[in-house]
Design a protein around this motif. Structure first.
Motif, PDB file in Angstrom:
ATOM      1  N   UNK A   1      -6.780  -2.076  11.404  1.00  0.00           N
ATOM      2  CA  UNK A   1      -7.103  -3.007  12.512  1.00  0.00           C
ATOM      3  C   UNK A   1      -7.803  -2.526  13.108  1.00  0.00           C
ATOM      4  N   UNK A   2      -9.142  -2.796  13.138  1.00  0.00           N
ATOM      5  CA  UNK A   2     -10.103  -2.216  14.125  1.00  0.00           C
ATOM      6  C   UNK A   2     -10.772  -2.865  14.910  1.00  0.00           C
ATOM      7  N   UNK A   3     -11.395  -1.869  16.125  1.00  0.00           N
ATOM      8  CA  UNK A   3     -10.971  -2.840  17.574  1.00  0.00           C
ATOM      9  C   UNK A   3     -11.651  -4.086  17.539  1.00  0.00           C
TER      10      UNK A   3
ATOM     11  N   UNK B   1       1.090  -1.475  -0.212  1.00  0.00           N
ATOM     12  CA  UNK B   1      -0.181   0.077   0.262  1.00  0.00           C
ATOM     13  C   UNK B   1       0.815   1.498   0.245  1.00  0.00           C
ATOM     14  N   UNK B   2       0.801   2.530  -0.767  1.00  0.00           N
ATOM     15  CA  UNK B   2       1.253   3.511  -1.015  1.00  0.00           C
ATOM     16  C   UNK B   2       0.480   4.481   0.020  1.00  0.00           C
ATOM     17  N   UNK B   3       1.199   5.485   0.051  1.00  0.00           N
ATOM     18  CA  UNK B   3       0.664   6.393   0.844  1.00  0.00           C
ATOM     19  C   UNK B   3       1.304   8.080   0.359  1.00  0.00           C
TER      20      UNK B   3
ATOM     21  N   UNK C   1      -2.548   6.664   8.722  1.00  0.00           N
ATOM     22  CA  UNK C   1      -3.294   6.316  10.154  1.00  0.00           C
ATOM     23  C   UNK C   1      -3.944   5.897   9.547  1.00  0.00           C
ATOM     24  N   UNK C   2      -5.203   6.561   8.822  1.00  0.00           N
ATOM     25  CA  UNK C   2      -6.606   6.045   9.159  1.00  0.00           C
ATOM     26  C   UNK C   2      -6.308   4.235   8.341  1.00  0.00           C
ATOM     27  N   UNK C   3      -5.223   4.195   6.903  1.00  0.00           N
ATOM     28  CA  UNK C   3      -5.511   3.887   6.500  1.00  0.00           C
ATOM     29  C   UNK C   3      -5.714   1.992   8.275  1.00  0.00           C
TER      30      UNK C   3
ATOM     31  N   UNK D   1       3.785   1.381  16.646  1.00  0.00           N
ATOM     32  CA  UNK D   1       4.224   1.538  15.928  1.00  0.00           C
ATOM     33  C   UNK D   1       4.203   2.061  14.963  1.00  0.00           C
ATOM     34  N   UNK D   2       2.379   2.822  14.438  1.00  0.00           N
ATOM     35  CA  UNK D   2       2.543   3.494  12.829  1.00  0.00           C
ATOM     36  C   UNK D   2       2.635   4.954  13.709  1.00  0.00           C
TER      37      UNK D   2
END
Length: 77
Positions: A55-57, A39-41, A48-50, A73-74
């Motif tokens: 990684x949903x709660x 994935x490229x941002x 961070x949004x991705x 980490x992000x």
């Protein structure tokens, strides 16, 4: 020259790394189920949004500390 940050690594088939190449952030997710996904941002907030959606709660019920460690980490990038 770019910086490589390891978010997590459970073994040689399950890991997630972020490469910082100037303003571009490349997330490489390797899993034994899906192979390698890239994935490229173009911005940190976009990454961070991705990450928060990936990684949903609800996927980490009972393992909240694991999710927090991944998101921390992000955020450290």
């Amino acid at each position: 020259m770019f910086k490589k940050v390891q978010i997590y690594k459970t073994d040689k088939y399950n890991m997630l790394n972020v490469e910082v190449q100037g303003k571009t952030l490349i997330v490489r997710e390797i899993s034994d189920q899906w192979g390698e996904e890239c994935h490229t941002f173009v911005s940190r907030p976009e990454m961070l949004h991705w990450a928060e959606n990936r990684f949903r709660p609800e996927d980490f019920t009972g393992r909240e500390a694991e999710r927090d460690a991944i998101l921390d980490g992000f955020r450290s990038i």
